[in-house]
Design an enzyme around this catalytic site. Structure first.
Site, PDB file in Angstrom:
ATOM      1  N   GLU A 323      44.945  19.882   7.068  1.00 41.85           N
ATOM      2  CA  GLU A 323      45.260  20.223   8.184  1.00 41.85           C
ATOM      3  C   GLU A 323      44.292  20.038   9.410  1.00 41.85           C
ATOM      4  O   GLU A 323      45.510  20.546  10.386  1.00 41.85           O
ATOM      5  CB  GLU A 323      46.462  20.703   8.072  1.00 41.85           C
ATOM      6  CG  GLU A 323      47.795  19.904   7.357  1.00 41.85           C
ATOM      7  CD  GLU A 323      49.089  20.906   7.867  1.00 41.85           C
ATOM      8  OE1 GLU A 323      49.135  21.495   7.742  1.00 41.85           O
ATOM      9  OE2 GLU A 323      50.117  19.173   7.284  1.00 41.85           O
ATOM     10  N   ASP A 397      55.361  19.686  -0.107  1.00 41.72           N
ATOM     11  CA  ASP A 397      55.414  20.658   1.096  1.00 41.72           C
ATOM     12  C   ASP A 397      57.032  21.198   0.832  1.00 41.72           C
ATOM     13  O   ASP A 397      56.746  21.838   0.306  1.00 41.72           O
ATOM     14  CB  ASP A 397      55.546  19.595   2.228  1.00 41.72           C
ATOM     15  CG  ASP A 397      54.854  20.826   3.792  1.00 41.72           C
ATOM     16  OD1 ASP A 397      54.883  21.722   3.593  1.00 41.72           O
ATOM     17  OD2 ASP A 397      54.108  19.685   4.763  1.00 41.72           O
ATOM     18  N   GLU A 425      62.220  24.739   8.821  1.00 41.27           N
ATOM     19  CA  GLU A 425      61.865  23.476   9.037  1.00 41.27           C
ATOM     20  C   GLU A 425      61.934  22.508   8.079  1.00 41.27           C
ATOM     21  O   GLU A 425      62.103  21.141   9.070  1.00 41.27           O
ATOM     22  CB  GLU A 425      60.530  23.695   7.905  1.00 41.27           C
ATOM     23  CG  GLU A 425      59.379  22.376   8.975  1.00 41.27           C
ATOM     24  CD  GLU A 425      57.845  22.611   8.637  1.00 41.27           C
ATOM     25  OE1 GLU A 425      57.934  23.376   7.940  1.00 41.27           O
ATOM     26  OE2 GLU A 425      57.507  21.619   9.271  1.00 41.27           O
TER      27      GLU A 425
END
Ligand code: BDP
Length: 738
Positions: A323, A397, A425
């Site tokens: 990322e 993820d 999240e």
């Protein structure tokens, strides 16, 4: 007896007094360490008779803490006016026999002569470096309970176990308990930025006050350490994996050292994330190439400085070539080159490197679910002994449900850690009640079949699976991304505390049960009243499935809004990748074909699972769309068409939240009103948002399926085009655009 109004009045005020005492206002700060007064008279008498005094075999910082914690807990639970008498034995006392000691609870290490005769060598061996033994010994006149371990920290863990037995109202007679952690590193990872914000944090700001450190040690730091020690967490990463090099500068190392010193007697080591480009940014070198001698030297010197300030520093957690973070890939080097270079610098001090496998590149045409495996699997056996690889539970993820990460079991010559996300999240932030114990258990119990049937992820992590690690085993571990912030109750949602708690218990024992952990947590956090525990535990155990139903049923993924990851956003169109790429909705059907005809991600699993996953009929329903693209009108195992099943699950999810509200209302009066009301509001909000998810997703998928809602479902009052596809303005610090 005739009940006169006076007697009735008196009885009423007595009852009121009692219940006010029992249900006094609570803000959640005490977590599961409330040590509420024991209401069971029989047990409190038993505890009083068994715990009249504390005897400590010697003074050490950790044993002192253990005795203090025990005294504090026992006093509160038994509502005693005074401290328990404390005796600290001197070396001279060491020779006397146990019987001459007063009745009470004896804390000490197994090498103490008083304790040694009561422990067999097998017990001592079993306790290992961090485990403990709790044993009832002595005779009727002087009954003793020993809490013994090979190390001080084991004794502290044992004390927390005994306190848990009391707080959950278990008998303390004839105890014989031995417990030892199955994983060596039980890490809590904070994604805290130095400016006080938290990446993916929903309970306020960072609890680390960098401005007032190192001079000010807040009580909160100590309470944090107590809470972690109570569940066996023994390592904390203080800063974000998207690291700032500032945390490695001298002033910050001095601040960090103050925290490390505070946590040390609680058995907790401090770790830092290390940005791979630090030699350039801080060292002013031209490169961060891991094979460059100047770079190697820079890390050596930096590590020497760190250990100068923090002799018990744990090591580095590294997110590299991921990322947008710098990494060895920038120099054509492998992850092993990068990790081993840092590991060599840490080795002389006993430090370690935890290297993350969370890597993926956009727009490569390669399924993101395959990328971690492609990059790491060829490196099996190439990492040094003080390196662990940390992999997320799913290959993409932290989604509500993914297929498990195929790297587990596929790298038998590499020390692998699990990474869970405690902060929600992708699961409704701190607004939705989602107990993650069941999620942890689900992945830990997954059978990878990599070394035959029974190669569960738990066994892989523990290094116990056949054929594993003959050459390289040493470190084992688990990491959880923390959900802790400056909110009064630490986690935002009162039930978020259960996820921190459950994480610690699973890190101690990956084969633990989500059910019994929830039971313990509810009793310690709220009340031992079974009429509360039973329905609320049931609600907790089902809550993650409920969230999956209204968010991403049947193995769908990444349907959250981009950037914030809050609320539905399957319709998001983005220059780098559309949301749709994650679940492949089209006119024909829904789901990602990961069979040989598609991305062939199933090839990364053991042959037994490949067989299972290659056919929609044998793929478990809850991950069907992870592996298959299914026609809207195609019949699936439930006997319904995909479309009808999908709509059914979204609606089911929302109505299950409604039932959660009803369950909660039924327990009114059984716990304090403050937490009751707060959770009532949160559940109301969750219901509203579950419907937002349901309507948004169903209407969106209907634009592809062009099919009507099956009969009997309330039709949303808007069409997809009228549906407010708004991005709610989330205030700083929840905002993150990526
Ligand atoms: C993603 C988060 C991102 C993290 C990343 C990671 O959205 O904020 O930096 O995981 O794990 O899920 O590194």
């Amino acid at each position: 007896m005739k009940v006169t109004p006076l007697i009735r009045g008196l009885a009423f005020s007595f009852f009121l007094m009692l219940s006010c005492q029992m249900l006094h206002a609570e803000n959640g700060y005490d977590l599961w360490l409330r040590y509420a007064k024991i209401t069971n008279r029989h047990l409190s008498e038993q505890y009083k008779s068994l715990l009249p005094a504390i005897i400590q075999t010697s003074h050490t910082p950790t044993l002192d803490i253990a005795a203090r914690e025990l005294n504090n807990g026992v006093r509160k639970m038994l509502d005693l006016e005074n401290d328990l008498p404390l005796t600290v034995l001197s070396d001279n006392d060491n020779a006397h026999s146990m019987v001459s000691l007063p009745a009470g609870i004896i804390l000490g290490t197994a090498d103490n002569k008083r304790i040694a005769p009561y422990l067999s060598s097998a017990e001592k061996k079993e306790a290992g470096q961090q485990g403990y033994i709790i044993k009832s010994v002595g005779h009727t006149k002087a009954r003793q309970i020993i809490i013994a371990a090979n190390t001080d920290i084991g004794v502290l863990y044992g004390c927390f176990h005994l306190l848990r037995l009391m707080a959950t109202q278990r008998s303390l007679t004839n105890l014989h308990i031995a417990s030892t952690p199955k994983l060596k590193l039980r890490m809590l990872d904070h994604w805290d930025n130095l400016n006080g914000t938290i990446e993916r944090g929903y309970a306020g700001y960072s609890i680390w006050n960098w401005q007032t450190l190192p001079g000010i040690i807040q009580k909160r730091y100590v309470d944090y350490a107590r809470a972690n020690a109570s569940i066996g967490i023994n390592g904390v990463v203080l800063n974000n994996v998207n690291a700032s090099v500032q945390s490695l500068t001298t002033p910050y190392l001095i601040k960090t050292a103050a925290l490390a010193k505070t946590f040390k007697p609680y058995g907790i080591k401090v770790y830092l994330t290390a940005k791979f480009s630090a030699p350039i940014e801080l060292g002013k070198l031209k490169t961060a190439d891991p094979l460059d001698p100047a770079v190697i030297n820079w890390w050596k010197e930096k590590v020497a400085e760190i250990y100068h300030y923090m002799p018990n520093f744990g090591g580095f957690l590294v997110k590299a070539s991921s990322e947008g973070q710098p990494g060895p890939g920038d120099y054509g080097r492998s992850h092993a080159d990068g990790a081993n270079m840092m590991a060599a610098a840490l080795k002389p001090y006993g430090g370690i490197v935890i290297w993350r496998t969370f890597v993926y590149a956009k727009n490569t045409g390669v399924d993101r679910a395959r990328q971690g495996y492609i990059e790491f699997k060829p490196l099996d056996g190439k990492f040094d002994k003080n390196v662990l690889l940390q992999a997320k539970y799913g290959p993409i993820d932290f989604q509500p449900r993914e297929a498990f990460n195929p790297l587990f079991g596929a790298m038998p010559h590499t020390q692998m850690m699990m990474e869970f996300q405690i902060t929600q999240e992708y699961l409704g932030f701190a607004t939705h009640l989602v107990y993650l114990g069941t999620l942890f258990q689900e992945y830990l119990q997954k059978d990878t079949y990599q070394a035959g049937k029974g190669t569960t992820i738990a066994k892989v992590l523990e290094g116990r699976s056949a054929g594993q690690m003959s050459d390289n085993r040493g470190l084992t571990g688990m990491a959880g991304v923390a959900n802790i912030g400056t909110d009064l109750n630490w986690c935002g949602h009162p039930f978020g505390q259960a996820n921190w708690y459950a994480y610690g218990r699973f890190a101690w024992d990956p084969e633990a049960s989500a059910d019994s952990i929830a039971d313990d947590w509810l009793r310690m956090t709220f009340t031992n009243d079974d009429s509360f525990v039973r329905p609320v535990k049931k609600m907790m155990l089902h809550s993650r499935e409920v969230a999956v139903h209204y968010m991403t049923p049947m193995g769908l993924s990444h349907m959250m809004q981009f950037g914030t990851h809050y609320g539905p956003g399957p319709w998001t169109v983005h220059p780098a990748s559309d949301a749709k790429d994650y679940f492949k909705a089209d006119a024909a059907g829904l789901g990602v074909d990961r069979t040989a005809a598609g991305t062939d991600a199933i090839k990364q699993y053991a042959p037994y699972l490949q067989q299972q996953y290659k056919d929609p009929a044998t793929t478990p329903l809850n991950i069907l769309l992870w592996f298959h693209h299914i026609g809207w009108r195609q019949k699936i195992c439930t006997g319904k068409t995909l479309w009808n099943e999908l709509v059914g699950q979204f609606y089911q999810g929302a109505s299950e939240v409604d039932s959660m509200q009803a369950t909660w209302q039924k327990i009114k009066g059984k716990i304090d009103e403050d937490r009751f009301q707060f959770i009532t509001q949160l559940l109301r909000q969750q219901y509203k948002e579950a419907k937002w998810w349901r309507d948004g997703c169903v209407l969106y998928f209907q634009t592809f399926s062009k099919l009507p809602l099956p009969a009997g479902y309330e039709v949303p009052d808007k069409t997809f085009w009228q549906f407010p596809k708004f991005k709610p303005e989330l205030p700083f610090p929840y905002k993150k655009e990526s």
